[in-house]
Design a protein around this motif. Structure first.
Motif, PDB file in Angstrom:
ATOM      1  N   GLN A 428      45.995  39.073  43.922  1.00  0.00           N
ATOM      2  CA  GLN A 428      45.306  39.763  42.829  1.00  0.00           C
ATOM      3  C   GLN A 428      45.890  41.133  42.502  1.00  0.00           C
ATOM      4  OE1 GLN A 428      41.592  39.145  44.996  1.00  0.00           O
ATOM      5  NE2 GLN A 428      40.672  38.538  43.054  1.00  0.00           N
ATOM      6  N   ARG A 514      42.971  35.140  34.491  1.00  0.00           N
ATOM      7  CA  ARG A 514      41.565  35.503  34.372  1.00  0.00           C
ATOM      8  C   ARG A 514      41.482  37.022  34.523  1.00  0.00           C
ATOM      9  NH1 ARG A 514      40.035  31.781  39.186  1.00  0.00           N
ATOM     10  NH2 ARG A 514      41.974  32.798  39.804  1.00  0.00           N
ATOM     11  N   ALA A 535      32.763  38.496  41.797  1.00  0.00           N
ATOM     12  CA  ALA A 535      33.692  37.504  41.263  1.00  0.00           C
ATOM     13  C   ALA A 535      35.123  37.836  41.679  1.00  0.00           C
ATOM     14  CB  ALA A 535      33.582  37.459  39.737  1.00  0.00           C
ATOM     15  N   GLU A 538      35.670  36.932  45.289  1.00  0.00           N
ATOM     16  CA  GLU A 538      35.791  35.488  45.505  1.00  0.00           C
ATOM     17  C   GLU A 538      37.055  34.903  44.896  1.00  0.00           C
ATOM     18  OE1 GLU A 538      32.179  33.775  43.969  1.00  0.00           O
ATOM     19  OE2 GLU A 538      30.996  35.127  45.227  1.00  0.00           O
ATOM     20  N   LYS A 540      37.886  34.881  41.702  1.00  0.00           N
ATOM     21  CA  LYS A 540      37.703  34.261  40.396  1.00  0.00           C
ATOM     22  C   LYS A 540      38.341  35.082  39.286  1.00  0.00           C
ATOM     23  CE  LYS A 540      33.366  31.983  41.591  1.00  0.00           C
ATOM     24  NZ  LYS A 540      31.923  32.246  41.646  1.00  0.00           N
ATOM     25  N   ILE A 541      38.879  36.240  39.642  1.00  0.00           N
ATOM     26  CA  ILE A 541      39.537  37.101  38.657  1.00  0.00           C
ATOM     27  C   ILE A 541      40.941  37.398  39.184  1.00  0.00           C
ATOM     28  CG2 ILE A 541      39.503  39.415  37.606  1.00  0.00           C
ATOM     29  CD1 ILE A 541      36.416  39.330  37.913  1.00  0.00           C
ATOM     30  N   ASP A 542      41.955  37.278  38.302  1.00  0.00           N
ATOM     31  CA  ASP A 542      43.323  37.568  38.739  1.00  0.00           C
ATOM     32  C   ASP A 542      43.656  39.046  38.578  1.00  0.00           C
ATOM     33  OD1 ASP A 542      44.018  34.821  39.225  1.00  0.00           O
ATOM     34  OD2 ASP A 542      43.988  34.554  37.053  1.00  0.00           O
TER      35      ASP A 542
END
Ligand SMILES: [Zn+2]
Ligand SMILES: [Zn+2]
Length: 736
Positions: A428, A514, A535, A538, A540-542
């Motif tokens: 990330q 994302r 998020a 976890e 769910k976001i790049d």
């Protein structure tokens, strides 16, 4: 028996009243009362108890608002000091000690139904019941596992049954339901007890110092620990130590860092004493704030955690005061009283004989200076826990870098390539946008030249309307150049890099990624912050794009890349602390990378790659930065070597504000002794805010108190136009 009171709104007048017989046993210094003033009933604070009264006719106190004084003598003393030092009316200082939700007495404790077992229940009996009435059995089981009475609504929720089930159980005499005062707990989650972490040798040594300070308070500790060095573990243990000694602890964190993540860490460590923790910050509802405050006031809460204003939390028998990120600008209040909570913590510690622990990865120059002169004790944590390495910092020279695509705008090719690489590996990225920056400095995008005042060494402010560049510290001004004085490029006229568009640009460049944005505008609800971070955690976001909000204390093991899009915006604001702030910010932001197993990488984009703040931050060289910055401060007599007071005047009619500022400057100059320097009355860098025109006059000299008195005395004899408002800022942190 009489009292001398200070009404909340009565322009500093102290008034005397008689105390009716029934109140006498309970009233004391710091009590809140209602008193008649002319035809009105006003809330007021008791400042003094008098046995006699010099006035012949004196009216009675009408109401005593609380049985126990709301303000302790120590806090009242702190308010007095604050009024004197920060040059504000005493009633303003006293009011700031009490939160509004507590002061006006309108919010009261909330009553709700709580349920508990009437008698212990055997496991066997439960099993029998379970066959016959499974819902009742489940309800009882929930209560068996609860250490305290539970709210009926909560218990029902947890058991997955309706509230009526508990009424049935009550009729059978198995449970007791009663009305109880329930705290509105802002964080109602259940916390798993967190274990103490093992300390490394440096942390061990730090704890020894903390214990010594608690045994013999007097000298504050400056805990200087690099990002990821485990300062929080020291705070947690210090608090435990205080509590074990039967004392209380107060922890201040910057508002922005008071995230659910932070609170969770504290709450879980003290899971054994949940009710003993009170959390205070600006997102609480009035009801929650009221409850948390009273939890402390009644002595139920023994650990207070909060942002700036919690420095006045009514904890008694303080063992330790902790200020995390002591360098943070948000500890300074930007309205009267313009106090700095960090400095108030040092003072409160001294007055209440408590240890004081100031922590930072990038201490302020003021605190560092104090640690060098011996006023503070310096304790260092130089190692990251688990010996993780510091991230690699790469500086991208925007004067040369090929700027990607038209959509990319401010995103350089090297940064984009790095982001692409990280995404391919499933790691990330955090992109940091400095939106608090100020774009009215003149900086050449071709060569990096910045227009500065030669006397004050701060960036000059470009005032477009007058076509002039102005130093708002000394008042010097000159015509704005048409092209760069150094390289003659006209690009010195362009500023601002369209950073608002970064999120949209990213979406075009990486259509599959994302992406989420996190700043004050997109995070208006209390939970949106938590949700986005959740998020992100976890995976769910790049890519997380954010402002100052994401620079603090976040810990994400999977973040391996941090990009700082516009390091210059903060660096060239017209403030002598610009370099210090930039260094701090770069260090903090860089600290977000590589918190896990993988090594982190940081990209800093800038037009001035050789500026010392950027170079020292790149090499993680705090010491080097401090040495050169101290030299600069000493040369120009800036804090910590000299002191400053900034007076800002504002009003809707420009001429009147300007005239008043000039007059004030002249009067100050006439009254000032030789060791005090007075600036001209010049437009503030932020020349117009909302509908107000703003002008400033600076005062510099060796003592803040002397500067503040000079300002106060001069302003008292000077009559200002009614529509010109004056703000005096002692030890200002933001010179805009
Ligand atoms: Zn140039
Ligand atoms: Zn100047």
């Amino acid at each position: 028996m009489y009292v001398r009171v200070l009404p909340d709104q009565a322009s500093g007048k102290l008034l005397d009243y008689r105390v009716p017989e029934p109140m006498r046993a309970h009233i004391d210094v710091g009590s809140r009362v209602q008193v008649p003033v002319r035809t009105r009933l006003l809330p007021a604070t008791v400042i003094d108890i008098l046995q006699e009264c010099e006035f012949r006719s004196v009216r009675d106190v009408v109401t005593l608002l609380d049985e126990k004084p709301m303000i302790s003598p120590a806090l009242l003393d702190l308010a007095r000091w604050m009024s004197d030092y920060y040059c504000c009316p005493l009633e303003t200082a006293v009011c700031s000690v009490l939160p509004v939700a507590v002061r006006d007495g309108k919010v009261s404790a909330k009553k709700q139904n709580a349920v508990r077992l009437a008698k212990p229940i055997e496991e066997d009996a439960l099993r029998v019941l379970s066959a016959r009435a499974p819902r009742q059995a489940e309800a009882l089981r929930v209560l068996m596992n609860a250490p305290h009475p539970m709210l009926v609504t909560l218990a029902a929720n947890e058991a997955g049954v309706s509230e009526a089930v508990f009424r049935t159980l009550e009729k059978q005499g198995l449970v007791i339901i009663e009305s109880a005062t329930i705290s509105r707990n802002p964080y109602s989650d259940r916390f798993v007890a967190g274990a103490e972490l093992t300390l490394n040798a440096e942390q061990d040594a730090a704890m020894v110092a903390v214990r010594e300070a608690m045994d013999k308070p007097g000298r504050p500790i400056l805990l200087f620990g690099v990002t990821g060095s485990g300062k929080t573990e020291i705070y947690l243990r210090a608090i435990r130590e205080a509590v074990n000694q039967g004392k209380t602890a107060l922890v201040l964190v910057p508002e922005i860092a008071l995230t659910p993540q932070t609170v969770e860490r504290f709450k879980s460590r003290f899971a054994d004493m949940q009710d003993a923790i009170a959390v205070l910050h600006s997102h609480l509802s009035d009801g929650e704030r009221h409850d948390e405050w009273h939890k402390i006031h009644k002595g139920i809460a023994r650990i207070g955690i909060g942002a700036r204003s919690s420095i006045f939390a009514p904890l008694e028998n303080l063992g330790i005061l902790i200020v995390d990120e002591e360098h943070e600008g948000s500890y300074k209040q930007d309205e009267a009283p313009r106090y700095n909570a960090r400095d108030m913590a040092v003072l409160r510690g001294a007055k209440e004989n408590a240890a004081v622990l100031l922590g930072s990865a990038t201490p302020s120059l003021e605190s560092w200076h104090n640690s060098q002169t011996g006023k503070y004790r310096l304790v260092r944590l130089d190692q990251r826990v688990d010996d993780k390495s510091m991230p690699v910092v790469r500086v991208v020279d925007l004067r040369r870098a090929t700027r990607s695509t038209p959509e990319g705008g401010v995103l350089s090719r090297p940064l984009l390539d790095a982001m692409e690489g990280r995404m391919a590996k499933g790691e990330q990225t955090i992109l940091f946008l400095n939106r608090r920056g100020f774009s009215s400095s003149m900086i050449c995008e071709a060569c990096g030249h910045v227009c500065q005042c030669s006397d004050c060494s701060v960036s000059l402010t470009y005032h477009r309307a007058a076509e002039r560049i102005v130093c708002h510290i000394c008042g010097h001004s000159s015509r704005a150049p048409k092209s760069c004085p150094k390289c003659s490029d006209p690009k010195i006229r362009f500023s601002g890099m369209g950073t608002q568009k970064v999120e949209e640009a990213l979406k075009k460049i990486f259509p599959k990624a994302r992406i989420s944005r996190m700043d004050a505008d997109s995070m208006t609800r209390k939970d949106s912050y938590r949700e986005t971070l959740g998020a992100f955690k976890e995976g769910k976001i790049d890519i997380l794009v954010g402002t100052q909000m994401i620079a603090k204390g976040l810990h994400f093991p999977n973040v391996t890349l941090v990009g700082i899009i516009n390091a210059d915006l903060g660096l060239h604001i017209p403030d002598f602390r610009a370099g210090e702030r930039t260094f701090q910010l770069l260090t903090q932001v860089a600290g977000r990378a590589g918190r896990g197993e993988m090594e982190g990488e940081v990209f800093v984009q800038t037009f001035t790659p050789f500026s010392p703040s950027i170079q020292f931050a790149r090499h993680h060289d705090f010491q080097g930065f401090m040495e050169q910055e101290m030299e600069f401060r000493e040369k120009f007599a800036y804090p910590p070597f000299g002191r400053m007071v900034m007076i800002t005047l504002r009003g809707t009619v420009r001429e009147r504000v300007e005239f008043s500022a000039r007059t004030l400057s002249r009067k100050l100059k006439a009254a000032a002794p030789a060791d005090i320097l007075i600036g001209e009355g010049v437009p503030a860098p932020l020349e117009k805010a909302k509908t107000f025109h703003r002008f400033q006059v600076s005062l510099r000299g060796p003592s803040s108190l002397k500067l503040a008195r000079l300002a106060k005395d001069t302003l008292t004899i000077l009559t200002m136009p009614e529509d010109v408002f004056v703000a005096v800022d002692v030890d200002p942190l933001h010179l805009m």
